[in-house]
Structures are given as C-alpha cells and as structure tokens.
Scaffold this active site. Structure first.
Site, PDB file in Angstrom:
ATOM      1  N   ASP A 109       7.192  16.937 -12.751  1.00  0.00           N
ATOM      2  CA  ASP A 109       5.795  17.346 -12.599  1.00  0.00           C
ATOM      3  C   ASP A 109       5.634  18.842 -12.850  1.00  0.00           C
ATOM      4  O   ASP A 109       6.621  19.561 -12.995  1.00  0.00           O
ATOM      5  CB  ASP A 109       5.269  16.973 -11.198  1.00  0.00           C
ATOM      6  CG  ASP A 109       6.254  17.316 -10.075  1.00  0.00           C
ATOM      7  OD1 ASP A 109       7.190  18.087 -10.327  1.00  0.00           O
ATOM      8  OD2 ASP A 109       6.074  16.821  -8.957  1.00  0.00           O
ATOM      9  N   ASN A 162       4.443  12.853   3.124  1.00  0.00           N
ATOM     10  CA  ASN A 162       3.496  11.729   3.121  1.00  0.00           C
ATOM     11  C   ASN A 162       3.979  10.593   2.227  1.00  0.00           C
ATOM     12  O   ASN A 162       3.215   9.686   1.891  1.00  0.00           O
ATOM     13  CB  ASN A 162       2.106  12.201   2.680  1.00  0.00           C
ATOM     14  CG  ASN A 162       2.104  12.770   1.261  1.00  0.00           C
ATOM     15  OD1 ASN A 162       3.123  12.769   0.581  1.00  0.00           O
ATOM     16  ND2 ASN A 162       0.953  13.255   0.825  1.00  0.00           N
ATOM     17  N   HIS A 173       5.080  10.942  -0.914  1.00  0.00           N
ATOM     18  CA  HIS A 173       4.867  11.088  -2.368  1.00  0.00           C
ATOM     19  C   HIS A 173       6.198  11.287  -3.096  1.00  0.00           C
ATOM     20  O   HIS A 173       7.164  11.799  -2.528  1.00  0.00           O
ATOM     21  CB  HIS A 173       3.859  12.195  -2.691  1.00  0.00           C
ATOM     22  CG  HIS A 173       4.321  13.609  -2.554  1.00  0.00           C
ATOM     23  ND1 HIS A 173       3.566  14.591  -1.951  1.00  0.00           N
ATOM     24  CD2 HIS A 173       5.443  14.237  -2.971  1.00  0.00           C
ATOM     25  CE1 HIS A 173       4.204  15.739  -2.008  1.00  0.00           C
ATOM     26  NE2 HIS A 173       5.352  15.556  -2.607  1.00  0.00           N
ATOM     27  N   GLU A 195       0.530  11.018  -5.037  1.00  0.00           N
ATOM     28  CA  GLU A 195       0.113  11.029  -3.639  1.00  0.00           C
ATOM     29  C   GLU A 195      -0.250   9.609  -3.184  1.00  0.00           C
ATOM     30  O   GLU A 195      -0.469   8.721  -4.017  1.00  0.00           O
ATOM     31  CB  GLU A 195      -1.091  11.962  -3.477  1.00  0.00           C
ATOM     32  CG  GLU A 195      -0.833  13.408  -3.905  1.00  0.00           C
ATOM     33  CD  GLU A 195      -0.044  14.229  -2.870  1.00  0.00           C
ATOM     34  OE1 GLU A 195       0.706  13.631  -2.064  1.00  0.00           O
ATOM     35  OE2 GLU A 195      -0.165  15.463  -2.880  1.00  0.00           O
TER      36      GLU A 195
HETATM   37  C1  GLP Z   1       6.796  18.758  -4.166  1.00  0.00           C
HETATM   38  C2  GLP Z   1       7.302  18.113  -5.448  1.00  0.00           C
HETATM   39  C3  GLP Z   1       8.063  16.849  -5.169  1.00  0.00           C
HETATM   40  C4  GLP Z   1       9.058  17.075  -4.054  1.00  0.00           C
HETATM   41  C5  GLP Z   1       8.330  17.451  -2.793  1.00  0.00           C
HETATM   42  C6  GLP Z   1       9.244  17.648  -1.581  1.00  0.00           C
HETATM   43  O1  GLP Z   1       5.542  18.343  -3.779  1.00  0.00           O
HETATM   44  N1  GLP Z   1       6.264  17.839  -6.379  1.00  0.00           N
HETATM   45  O2  GLP Z   1       8.721  16.411  -6.351  1.00  0.00           O
HETATM   46  O3  GLP Z   1       9.831  15.914  -3.844  1.00  0.00           O
HETATM   47  O4  GLP Z   1       7.647  18.654  -3.039  1.00  0.00           O
HETATM   48  O5  GLP Z   1       9.768  18.935  -1.602  1.00  0.00           O
HETATM   49  P1  GLP Z   1      10.879  19.466  -0.618  1.00  0.00           P
HETATM   50  O6  GLP Z   1      12.147  18.876  -1.091  1.00  0.00           O
HETATM   51  O7  GLP Z   1      10.845  20.961  -0.778  1.00  0.00           O
HETATM   52  O8  GLP Z   1      10.506  19.039   0.752  1.00  0.00           O
END
Ligand code: GLP
Length: 245
Positions: free
Chosen positions: A68, A136, A138, A143
């Site tokens: 993304d 959440n 995702h 989302e």
């Molecule tokens: C972001 C990214 C996701 C990732 C998520 C969790 O929103 N778009 O791909 O999995 O954060 O991030 P973290 O590993 O820092 O908790």
C-alpha cells in the site's frame, strides 16, 4: 482453526524464522516476487533478511511489491511507504531501488494508478506475501467492511488507523486520509502468506482473524480461506487465540 500459527518468544525470533523461510525461497527461486508490508511488525524480518544477505544470500534478482501507499504525500516524503521500504529493506539488503514497486500515491488520477498497480502485480505473480495486521483487523489498508472481492483500490483510512499511524508523523492531522492498497482479492492470490504480529494491542485482532468467523468486519479473517498461511506471533499477541470462548 485452519491457519498455521507459530508462537515465538519474541519478535526477533519470529523475524529470524520468517526470514529463514524467505531466504530458502530466494535460494530456490532467485527471481521470486515478494510482497512487502510496512509498519513496525515486519521490521525484524527485514533486519534478519539483511543478515542472510551479509552471509552471502543473493537477493538481487527478487522483485518486491509493496502492499500500500499513502495518497497525497509529496514525492520523497520520509513517511511515504516507498521511502520507508527503501530505508528498512532496499538499503539494508543492498538492493537496487528499481526492484521495489509501490503504488503511485502522487498520481494525478489515483484510480488509474490503482489499476496500473493491480495489472503489474497480476503480471508478476506474488510468490510470498508478508503481512502485518492492524488493531482493527486490517491488512494492507483494507479496513473493516472492505469487500473480500476488492482488488487494488483507493481507500480511506479509519480514524483508529490514522491515530495508530500518528506516531510516524508530527501530528495526527498530518496522517494522510487516503491511500492506495492492494485489495483482499489481490493479497489472496499470493502463493504463500507470512503474517507477523506482536504486542497485546494486537491480541483481539489476531484472535478474530485466526479463529473468528470469516467476515468482512475483520478483513484478516479472509486468510482462513488461503491454503498456505503462517501466522507468526509473540506471546502477547497470541494471548487471546487459545482462550476458551
Ligand atoms: C499500517 C499498514 C499495514 C500494517 C499496519 C500495522 O496501517 N498499512 O500494512 O500491517 O499498519 O502496523 P504495525 O505493524 O506498525 O502495528
């Protein structure tokens, strides 16, 4: 529960194990296509992969595809996911930046950029996808409520995701509102998936993904329908998986 779950004593151990499997894939298929996630969770994987490269693994033939990208950050912004992945993956592994493919969050027409990215991924064929998970549920920026059938698309971040990602920006208001993300259908086409999560703040999302109903309200639950997924957890993020319900 259909998913393969591995619980490790800590994130560095999990990162080492996942990186060892990725290194084996690269040895087997030097021109592998690997999907890469941002966020804190996969960083131990990238650190461990860099050690494999230091020890002689040749990853120069791999193509890397990001999950993304934010829409609207200026080119080169340090929190754009292109910049983050250049910092945590491309640089430490000594790779050429052209081996990294990221949706174009600066495109004049984001829908056109999404279509172009979907076509590029479909053409390449992802052998292995690394995923984190949001609090959440995702994955990527899909989302809750995102249709399982979605391919790469323009999406709006929830307030909870913007708050969670505010730690990387000067203020919560500076977190972009929109993004381009691989869709759930795109992610599900990957040959193998390695999800990494850590911390008690991920425990509920992990449990819902791994043993809850398969529902668009928990995007990661779609992984229960994928034939080859490994969910790599530390003990804190695994806490709710084996609780009796
Ligand atoms: C972001 C990214 C996701 C990732 C998520 C969790 O929103 N778009 O791909 O999995 O954060 O991030 P973290 O590993 O820092 O908790």
């Amino acid at each position: 529960m259909t998913l393969d779950v591995e619980i490790c004593s800590g994130t560095e151990v999990a990162g080492q194990r996942v990186a060892a499997r990725i290194a084996a894939l690269i040895r087997d298929k030097p021109d592998a296509v690997i999907g890469v996630a941002t966020g804190s969770s996969p960083e131990p994987v990238y650190r461990a992969l860099a050690r494999f490269v230091d020890d002689g693994l040749d990853a120069s033939g791999v193509r890397w595809f990001a999950l993304d990208e934010y829409i609207g950050l200026p080119p080169g912004h340090p929190q754009s996911y292109r910049a983050v992945l250049e910092r945590v993956l491309i640089g430490p592994l000594g790779l050429h930046p052209t081996s990294l493919h990221v949706p174009d969050g600066t495109a004049a027409d984001p829908e056109v950029a999404a279509e172009a990215y979907e076509a590029a991924i479909a053409g390449a064929g992802v052998d292995l996808q690394i995923l984190g998970i949001g609090g959440n549920g995702h994955i990527g920026f899909n989302e809750p409520g995102t249709p399982f059938s979605a391919t790469t698309h323009r999406a709006t971040l929830t307030e909870s995701t913007r708050r969670a990602n505010a730690r990387f920006f000067p203020s919560a208001d500076a977190v972009p509102v929109e993004c381009l993300t691989q869709g759930l259908a795109t992610i599900m086409r990957a040959g193998r998936i390695e999800l990494v999560a850590s911390g008690s703040h991920k425990a509920d999302a992990v449990a819902a993904a791994v043993r809850g109903p398969v529902t668009e309200q928990c995007p990661a639950s779609i992984l229960q329908r994928h034939p080859d997924v490994c969910v790599n957890l530390d003990t804190d993020s695994a806490a709710a998986v084996y609780e009796s319900s």
